[in-house]
Design a protein around this motif. Structure first.
Motif, PDB file in Angstrom:
ATOM      1  N   ARG A   1       0.828  -1.193   0.000  1.00 34.94           N
ATOM      2  CA  ARG A   1       0.000   0.000   0.000  1.00 34.94           C
ATOM      3  C   ARG A   1       0.869   1.252   0.000  1.00 34.94           C
ATOM      4  NH1 ARG A   1      -4.217  -1.408   4.586  1.00 34.94           N
ATOM      5  NH2 ARG A   1      -5.169  -3.256   3.671  1.00 34.94           N
TER       6      ARG A   1
ATOM      7  N   GLU B   1       3.041   0.495   6.850  1.00 36.01           N
ATOM      8  CA  GLU B   1       2.538   0.259   8.202  1.00 36.01           C
ATOM      9  C   GLU B   1       3.707   0.137   9.174  1.00 36.01           C
ATOM     10  OE1 GLU B   1      -0.796  -1.062   8.918  1.00 36.01           O
ATOM     11  OE2 GLU B   1      -1.539  -1.735   6.986  1.00 36.01           O
TER      12      GLU B   1
ATOM     13  N   ALA C   1       4.068  -1.845  11.681  1.00 36.36           N
ATOM     14  CA  ALA C   1       4.463  -3.222  11.959  1.00 36.36           C
ATOM     15  C   ALA C   1       5.377  -3.759  10.866  1.00 36.36           C
ATOM     16  CB  ALA C   1       3.222  -4.105  12.083  1.00 36.36           C
ATOM     17  N   LEU C   2       5.113  -3.349   9.622  1.00 33.21           N
ATOM     18  CA  LEU C   2       5.952  -3.816   8.518  1.00 33.21           C
ATOM     19  C   LEU C   2       7.357  -3.219   8.610  1.00 33.21           C
ATOM     20  CD1 LEU C   2       3.858  -3.976   5.254  1.00 33.21           C
ATOM     21  CD2 LEU C   2       5.261  -5.748   6.260  1.00 33.21           C
TER      22      LEU C   2
ATOM     23  N   PHE D   1       8.807  -2.383  11.283  1.00 30.45           N
ATOM     24  CA  PHE D   1       9.444  -3.122  12.380  1.00 30.45           C
ATOM     25  C   PHE D   1      10.024  -4.439  11.854  1.00 30.45           C
ATOM     26  CE2 PHE D   1       8.689  -6.548  15.504  1.00 30.45           C
ATOM     27  CZ  PHE D   1       9.677  -6.217  16.412  1.00 30.45           C
ATOM     28  N   LEU D   2       9.234  -5.143  11.019  1.00 30.15           N
ATOM     29  CA  LEU D   2       9.720  -6.392  10.437  1.00 30.15           C
ATOM     30  C   LEU D   2      10.962  -6.147   9.601  1.00 30.15           C
ATOM     31  CD1 LEU D   2       7.075  -8.829   8.965  1.00 30.15           C
ATOM     32  CD2 LEU D   2       8.644  -9.156  10.831  1.00 30.15           C
TER      33      LEU D   2
ATOM     34  N   ALA E   1      13.895  -5.626  12.027  1.00 31.39           N
ATOM     35  CA  ALA E   1      14.275  -6.732  12.899  1.00 31.39           C
ATOM     36  C   ALA E   1      14.517  -8.022  12.126  1.00 31.39           C
ATOM     37  CB  ALA E   1      13.181  -6.951  13.941  1.00 31.39           C
ATOM     38  N   LEU E   2      13.631  -8.320  11.181  1.00 31.71           N
ATOM     39  CA  LEU E   2      13.674  -9.642  10.555  1.00 31.71           C
ATOM     40  C   LEU E   2      14.599  -9.691   9.350  1.00 31.71           C
ATOM     41  CD1 LEU E   2      12.371 -12.453  10.731  1.00 31.71           C
ATOM     42  CD2 LEU E   2      10.725 -11.697   9.044  1.00 31.71           C
TER      43      LEU E   2
ATOM     44  N   LEU F   1      18.361 -10.412   9.907  1.00 20.63           N
ATOM     45  CA  LEU F   1      18.485 -11.801  10.346  1.00 20.63           C
ATOM     46  C   LEU F   1      18.234 -12.761   9.197  1.00 20.63           C
ATOM     47  CD1 LEU F   1      16.755 -12.090  13.823  1.00 20.63           C
ATOM     48  CD2 LEU F   1      19.067 -12.729  13.221  1.00 20.63           C
TER      49      LEU F   1
ATOM     50  N   HIS G   1      23.781 -18.245   5.387  1.00 16.99           N
ATOM     51  CA  HIS G   1      24.178 -19.418   6.171  1.00 16.99           C
ATOM     52  C   HIS G   1      23.705 -20.705   5.489  1.00 16.99           C
ATOM     53  CE1 HIS G   1      24.764 -21.988   9.698  1.00 16.99           C
ATOM     54  NE2 HIS G   1      23.522 -22.370   9.560  1.00 16.99           N
TER      55      HIS G   1
ATOM     56  N   LEU H   1      12.471 -15.546  16.364  1.00 19.48           N
ATOM     57  CA  LEU H   1      11.996 -15.283  15.003  1.00 19.48           C
ATOM     58  C   LEU H   1      10.482 -15.430  14.917  1.00 19.48           C
ATOM     59  CD1 LEU H   1      14.714 -16.952  12.764  1.00 19.48           C
ATOM     60  CD2 LEU H   1      14.136 -14.543  12.916  1.00 19.48           C
TER      61      LEU H   1
ATOM     62  N   LEU I   1       8.897 -12.429  16.464  1.00 15.77           N
ATOM     63  CA  LEU I   1       8.955 -11.266  15.576  1.00 15.77           C
ATOM     64  C   LEU I   1       7.853 -11.322  14.528  1.00 15.77           C
ATOM     65  CD1 LEU I   1      12.712 -10.709  14.676  1.00 15.77           C
ATOM     66  CD2 LEU I   1      11.182  -9.185  15.911  1.00 15.77           C
TER      67      LEU I   1
ATOM     68  N   ALA J   1       4.231 -11.295  16.111  1.00 13.90           N
ATOM     69  CA  ALA J   1       3.786  -9.989  16.592  1.00 13.90           C
ATOM     70  C   ALA J   1       3.458  -9.062  15.422  1.00 13.90           C
ATOM     71  CB  ALA J   1       4.877  -9.367  17.469  1.00 13.90           C
ATOM     72  N   ALA J   2       4.340  -9.042  14.410  1.00 13.39           N
ATOM     73  CA  ALA J   2       4.113  -8.146  13.277  1.00 13.39           C
ATOM     74  C   ALA J   2       2.867  -8.556  12.492  1.00 13.39           C
ATOM     75  CB  ALA J   2       5.338  -8.142  12.363  1.00 13.39           C
ATOM     76  N   THR J   3       2.698  -9.871  12.268  1.00 15.12           N
ATOM     77  CA  THR J   3       1.540 -10.313  11.492  1.00 15.12           C
ATOM     78  C   THR J   3       0.245 -10.014  12.238  1.00 15.12           C
ATOM     79  OG1 THR J   3       2.979 -12.205  11.156  1.00 15.12           O
ATOM     80  CG2 THR J   3       0.954 -12.174   9.936  1.00 15.12           C
TER      81      THR J   3
ATOM     82  N   GLN K   1      -0.304  -7.598  14.298  1.00 13.88           N
ATOM     83  CA  GLN K   1      -0.542  -6.151  14.117  1.00 13.88           C
ATOM     84  C   GLN K   1      -1.174  -5.880  12.755  1.00 13.88           C
ATOM     85  OE1 GLN K   1       0.140  -3.007  15.381  1.00 13.88           O
ATOM     86  NE2 GLN K   1       0.271  -3.895  17.420  1.00 13.88           N
ATOM     87  N   LEU K   2      -0.582  -6.475  11.714  1.00 16.64           N
ATOM     88  CA  LEU K   2      -1.056  -6.210  10.348  1.00 16.64           C
ATOM     89  C   LEU K   2      -2.497  -6.682  10.171  1.00 16.64           C
ATOM     90  CD1 LEU K   2       2.099  -7.127   8.255  1.00 16.64           C
ATOM     91  CD2 LEU K   2       1.121  -4.872   8.629  1.00 16.64           C
TER      92      LEU K   2
ATOM     93  N   ARG L   1      -4.833  -4.385  12.090  1.00 17.57           N
ATOM     94  CA  ARG L   1      -5.074  -3.111  11.407  1.00 17.57           C
ATOM     95  C   ARG L   1      -5.967  -3.287  10.187  1.00 17.57           C
ATOM     96  NH1 ARG L   1      -1.695   1.448  12.576  1.00 17.57           N
ATOM     97  NH2 ARG L   1      -0.710   0.903  14.539  1.00 17.57           N
TER      98      ARG L   1
END
Lengths: 315, 97
Positions: free
Chosen positions: A183, A187, A189-190, A192-193, A196-197, A200, A207, B74, B77, B80-82, B84-85, B88
């Motif tokens: 969109r 957002e 939360a996205l 944040f992902l 953080a994600l 990793l 790896h 993991l 993470l 929690a994010a999903t 939230q999505l 919303r």
């Protein structure tokens, strides 16, 4: 019956039930969700069959990437007028499709059930040749050494799939960028992902590629995870899908198969056979090829999801 | 010592399994999507956390133990994010703010 056998039986029943539900679901989205769950359960089945390489691939490709592809396809179909409003197939068509599916399933079941005891296997031979390749993972040896030509052609098929998707572009958009995935307003939360994600995930992807030589893992699984990370960043609109005419993109797409083929041809001159690796150097060469395969897969899968170009190259 | 560790594993994994069970019951029985989401995230966080905790004494090496913890982090993470999505996406009023 031991407890593991009971769990296996439960798993098998669950897989069949979800497969049935996926087919019976009335709504396209529900059906896709069923399919993703089916893929994840199948990867547990592969683990129970002691095939962790296949399990990883099933989870990453069969469930993850295919799931994203199906979800975006469903969303686009809905945007284009909806597939559910189309006339349902006639009863005769459905019966024919059902009969065909039963026939295929029965043939597969017959093949599995009629296998001689013990089943014919090339596993000892595959293991014997491992020392010559310097690898520890027989699956990687089969993919990149014993049957390298097949694997190379698989990657060519992936490139062809991207060409097929791009060929759906309107003329004025050719060489432009596909439509953005997410969109307009990202957002929280996205984001944040992303923070953080994604770092990793990139680490895990590299790896998986690196340990793939000796343990479960490999180019395909690593490429799929890197592709997923790029897709997350694109969905949260921190980056846009690139123009399909961009030189770096084209190079990245064909890097894997091209390096693979070039190495194979070089083997004809230097090691005495098409796709032969010189003795003692097999492992570094295999890792070299795999690195480019990872790059190509990581670029190919998001471009398949992004779809055909939708913007003119000037904009 | 090993008996105590086994007992610890048993209790932690049992408690984790209970949270998964409760979360699944919530998913099936709660009336609307937001409460179902609530039930589900508890299973992810606490259930998996307890199971990982119970498995830690059984890990073969320190690296394996760290891997188990990494898996839990993991899942936290992405869970929690999903959540939230999805939350919303479910409430257009709040997303518009």
């Amino acid at each position: 019956m031991s407890i593991l056998q009971v769990l296996d039986l439960g798993l098998a029943i669950l897989v069949l039930a979800i497969a049935g539900w996926t087919i019976a679901a009335r709504e396209l989205f529900a059906s896709v969700v069923g399919y993703v769950a089916y893929g994840l359960l199948l990867s547990i089945v592969w683990i129970r069959l002691h095939a962790p390489d296949v399990a990883l691939t099933e989870a990453a490709i069969g469930s993850g990437v295919t799931g994203v592809l199906l979800v975006t396809t469903g969303a686009r179909l809905r945007g284009a007028g909806g597939v559910e409003t189309a006339a349902p197939p006639r009863l005769s068509q459905r019966l024919m499709a059902g009969a065909l599916a039963v026939l295929v399933a029965a043939a597969l079941a017959a093949v599995v059930l009629l296998l001689p005891e013990p089943a014919p296997t090339l596993a000892p031979e595959a293991r014997e040749g491992l020392a010559a390749t310097g690898l520890g993972n027989p699956v990687t040896a089969v993919l990149i050494a014993y049957r390298s030509f097949d694997t190379m052609l698989e990657k060519v098929v992936l490139v062809l799939a991207v060409v097929g998707v791009w060929s759906l572009a309107p003329d004025r958009c050719w060489a432009g960028a596909p439509a953005p995935l997410g969109r307009a307003r990202p957002e929280g939360a996205l984001l944040f992902l992303d923070q953080a994600l994604v770092p990793l995930g990139i680490l895990v992807g590299v790896h998986l590629f690196w340990v793939g030589a000796d343990e479960p893992g490999g180019a395909f699984q690593a490429g799929a995870i890197l592709a997923a990370m790029w897709m997350i960043v694109m969905i949260s609109r921190l980056t846009e899908p690139p123009r399909v005419g961009a030189r770096w993109l084209r190079l990245a797409l064909i890097a894997g198969p091209a390096v693979f083929l070039a190495t194979g041809l070089a083997g004809g001159g230097m090691a005495g056979g098409f796709f032969a690796y010189p003795a003692g150097f097999a492992k570094p060469i295999i890792l070299f090829i795999e690195a480019f395969l990872v790059l190509s897969i990581a670029v190919t899968l998001p471009m398949l999801v992004a779809g055909p170009p939708r913007r003119s190259p000037q904009s | 010592m090993s008996l105590a560790l086994d007992l610890f594993s048993l209790v932690a994994i049992g408690a984790g399994a209970f949270f998964f069970f409760a979360g699944t019951v919530g998913l099936l029985r709660f009336p609307d999507s937001l409460t179902r989401l609530h039930a589900l995230t508890k299973a992810d966080n606490l259930g998996l956390g307890l199971i990982v905790l119970g498995l830690l004494p059984r890990a073969g090496s320190l690296l394996d133990a760290l891997r188990l913890i990494a898996i839990w982090v993991l899942v936290q993470l992405s869970g929690a994010a999903t959540a939230q999505l999805i939350g919303r996406a479910l409430s257009p009023r709040r997303a518009a703010e």
